[in-house]
Design a protein around this motif. Structure first.
Motif, short mmCIF file in Angstrom:
data_model
loop_
_atom_site.label_atom_id
_atom_site.label_comp_id
_atom_site.label_asym_id
_atom_site.label_seq_id
_atom_site.Cartn_x
_atom_site.Cartn_y
_atom_site.Cartn_z
N UNK A 1 0.84 -1.20 0.00
CA UNK A 1 0.00 0.00 0.00
C UNK A 1 0.88 1.25 0.00
N UNK A 2 1.92 1.23 0.83
CA UNK A 2 2.81 2.40 0.90
C UNK A 2 3.54 2.60 -0.44
N UNK A 3 3.97 1.49 -1.04
CA UNK A 3 4.66 1.59 -2.34
C UNK A 3 3.71 2.20 -3.37
N UNK A 4 2.45 1.74 -3.37
CA UNK A 4 1.48 2.26 -4.34
C UNK A 4 1.25 3.77 -4.14
N UNK A 5 1.12 4.15 -2.88
CA UNK A 5 0.90 5.57 -2.57
C UNK A 5 2.09 6.40 -3.05
N UNK A 6 3.30 5.94 -2.71
CA UNK A 6 4.50 6.69 -3.11
C UNK A 6 4.64 6.75 -4.63
N UNK A 7 4.35 5.62 -5.27
CA UNK A 7 4.45 5.58 -6.73
C UNK A 7 3.48 6.56 -7.38
N UNK A 8 2.22 6.54 -6.91
CA UNK A 8 1.21 7.44 -7.46
C UNK A 8 1.60 8.89 -7.23
N UNK A 9 2.09 9.13 -6.05
CA UNK A 9 2.42 10.49 -5.64
C UNK A 9 3.63 11.03 -6.42
N UNK A 10 4.66 10.21 -6.47
CA UNK A 10 5.89 10.67 -7.11
C UNK A 10 5.79 10.69 -8.64
N UNK A 11 5.12 9.68 -9.20
CA UNK A 11 5.10 9.59 -10.67
C UNK A 11 4.08 10.52 -11.30
N UNK A 12 2.92 10.63 -10.67
CA UNK A 12 1.85 11.39 -11.32
C UNK A 12 1.34 12.57 -10.51
N UNK A 13 1.75 12.62 -9.26
CA UNK A 13 1.18 13.66 -8.39
C UNK A 13 -0.27 13.33 -8.08
N UNK A 14 -0.61 12.08 -8.35
CA UNK A 14 -1.99 11.60 -8.20
C UNK A 14 -2.27 11.31 -6.72
N UNK A 15 -3.23 12.01 -6.16
CA UNK A 15 -3.49 11.81 -4.73
C UNK A 15 -4.91 11.34 -4.46
N UNK A 16 -5.69 11.14 -5.53
CA UNK A 16 -7.11 10.82 -5.34
C UNK A 16 -7.34 9.52 -4.57
N UNK A 17 -6.58 8.47 -4.92
CA UNK A 17 -6.82 7.17 -4.30
C UNK A 17 -6.12 7.00 -2.96
N UNK A 18 -5.26 7.94 -2.61
CA UNK A 18 -4.42 7.76 -1.43
C UNK A 18 -5.25 7.51 -0.16
N UNK A 19 -6.29 8.32 0.01
CA UNK A 19 -7.14 8.21 1.19
C UNK A 19 -7.74 6.80 1.29
N UNK A 20 -8.19 6.32 0.13
CA UNK A 20 -8.81 5.00 0.10
C UNK A 20 -7.80 3.88 0.38
N UNK A 21 -6.61 4.03 -0.19
CA UNK A 21 -5.56 3.01 0.03
C UNK A 21 -5.17 2.97 1.51
N UNK A 22 -5.05 4.15 2.11
CA UNK A 22 -4.71 4.20 3.55
C UNK A 22 -5.84 3.59 4.39
N UNK A 23 -7.07 3.90 3.99
CA UNK A 23 -8.24 3.41 4.71
C UNK A 23 -8.28 1.87 4.76
N UNK A 24 -7.95 1.25 3.63
CA UNK A 24 -8.02 -0.21 3.55
C UNK A 24 -6.70 -0.91 3.88
N UNK A 25 -5.67 -0.13 4.18
CA UNK A 25 -4.34 -0.72 4.38
C UNK A 25 -4.34 -1.75 5.53
N UNK A 26 -4.82 -1.33 6.69
CA UNK A 26 -4.78 -2.24 7.84
C UNK A 26 -5.76 -3.40 7.72
N UNK A 27 -7.05 -3.13 7.34
CA UNK A 27 -7.95 -4.29 7.18
C UNK A 27 -7.41 -5.30 6.17
N UNK A 28 -6.87 -4.81 5.06
CA UNK A 28 -6.31 -5.72 4.05
C UNK A 28 -5.15 -6.53 4.63
N UNK A 29 -4.30 -5.83 5.40
CA UNK A 29 -3.13 -6.51 5.98
C UNK A 29 -3.58 -7.60 6.97
N UNK A 30 -4.53 -7.25 7.83
CA UNK A 30 -5.00 -8.20 8.84
C UNK A 30 -5.63 -9.42 8.16
#
Lengths: 163, 263
Positions: free
Chosen positions: A110-139
């Motif tokens: 999840x962190x890699x995806x966030x960093x990739x989106x952020x650094x490559x495209x400046x894309x921040x739209x999905x970040x909130x959602x990825x963070x939201x599901x990060x822990x439930x997905x991990x568990x």
């Protein structure tokens, strides 16, 4: 043989997850079923096999998702590299330690995806959602990883004779 | 050697992600090839899903009622299942009738598709339908149900297509408030609720207002129901309201959808 079996299982589980879990109205119940296979193959077989697994799993997930092209492959291969780095530093002595590593890998993904989106495209739209599901997905992935590890070990003992 | 190959793949996938044409073109070919293999597999997997869905919706939900005695429990279960089956058939009949009502008006314009899967990542909101390029589908076609709008086709392969729902954070729909002279942009939030943007504080809008497509975004036809306004934050600083909208469709519960082939 073990490699092909794990890849096949990963593909079947992914397709199953996409089609079967679509009717369950629970967003949280979406483990990343490919991560346990990447970790297992990387830790218990050759690095070459681990790389192949991570690429195939990345492509399969991209086929079954609307994720931006290349993003999942990138994160899966990076997870493989991280697993390769930690291969001699972490010791998997049971299915539970395997499940912790898988859960950690999902958080990393999840962190890699966030960093990739952020650094490559400046894309921040999905970040909130990825963070939201990060822990439930991990568990949940950690939980599923227990069964996947047991199942693969069962196949290993029964058919592959720990090759 | 493996590390060098991995780094090379990382670089290639990074270029694919950033949309570099040479890499993207070749990668698209690989992806299309894989999609065409995955399509029939998804359809095959979709079949037992029907049975599982039936068990999940009926049997598992009834487990609590089956704690009395074994014989009675079994009998009640059987009767309930039978009853539920009839109820489900009625429900399906009603659903298909409402779809037929739309499609028979202009048979060439619409195509009914069955939902066979959803996005394998919960980061994105997409569904997979069992119609693809062979059925004449292409990207950007609107997808609806008799209740309202679902989303648009974003990726088409030979056997199946991916539909980005209006709940996805990348989705935007140009909408009008029904019966009022108010227009805004409805955006997905990746959650159940959508956000209506660019409604200024002197525009007319109330909780309970219904939204319909304006037809001005070049994707969705005019006048299709979208959702209902459930909350308006009038105290938000700035010139726009903060408005929440509940879509008419529950995207997790879709079984059949209609693809609008000609707008």
């Amino acid at each position: 043989m073990k490699l092909y079996t794990c890849i096949l299982l990963g593909i079947i589980f992914s397709v199953f997850e996409s089609s079967l879990l679509s009717f369950i109205p629970a967003e949280f119940l979406k483990p990343d079923v490919t991560i346990p296979f990447i970790i297992y193959i990387t830790f218990f077989t050759t690095p070459h096999a681990g790389l192949i697994t991570s690429i195939v799993m990345g492509i399969i997930q991209e086929v079954l998702s609307t994720s931006p092209n290349g993003s999942i492959i990138f994160s899966k291969v990076l997870i493989f590299l991280l697993a390769l780095f930690f291969k001699n530093k972490l010791y998997i002595d049971s299915r539970y330690s395997f499940s912790y590593i898988c859960a950690g890998a999902v958080v990393c993904e999840s962190i890699i995806y966030i960093l990739l989106s952020w650094l490559a495209k400046g894309e921040t739209k999905h970040i909130e959602n990825v963070i939201f599901f990060m822990l439930p997905n991990a568990v949940f992935t950690g939980f599923i990883a227990i069964f996947i590890f047991s199942f693969v070990e069962f196949l290993n003992i029964k058919f592959f004779n720990k090759d | 050697m493996v590390i060098i190959s991995s780094i090379l793949i990382l670089i290639i996938s990074f270029f694919i992600f950033t949309g570099t044409p040479v890499f993207l073109k070749n990668y698209s070919r690989i992806k299309i090839f894989c999609s065409e293999i995955a399509g029939p597999v998804l359809k095959v997997f979709g079949k037992p899903v029907e049975g599982m869905k039936y068990v999940f919706n009926n049997y598992i939900n009834l487990i609590d009622t089956k704690k009395e005695n074994n014989a009675l429990k079994k009998r009640i279960g059987e009767l309930e299942l039978e009853n539920q089956k009839i109820h489900n058939l009625e429900e399906e009949n009603r659903r298909l009738k409402s779809i037929l009502k739309i499609t028979e008006k202009n048979p060439g314009n619409y195509m009914v598709a069955r939902v066979i899967g959803e996005d394998v990542k919960n980061w994105f909101k997409c569904i997979i339908i069992d119609k693809g390029r062979d059925d004449g589908l292409k990207e950007k076609l609107p997808v609806i149900t008799p209740k309202g709008i679902v989303g648009q086709v974003v990726e088409v392969s030979k056997w199946h297509s991916k539909v980005m729902t209006i709940g996805d954070v990348n989705s935007s729909v140009d909408v009008n408030v029904e019966g009022r002279d108010t227009r805004g942009i409805l955006e997905g939030t990746d959650h159940n609720v959508l956000r209506l943007k660019y409604i200024t504080k002197n525009d007319e809008i109330e909780v309970g207002d219904k939204l319909i497509t304006s037809g001005k975004d070049g994707i969705y036809p005019k006048g299709i129901p979208v959702g209902i306004v459930i909350a308006i934050n009038k105290n938000k600083a700035g010139i726009f309201y903060d408005i929440e909208v509940m879509p008419y469709n529950n995207f997790k519960r879709l079984e059949e959808v209609i693809v609008v082939k000609r707008r």
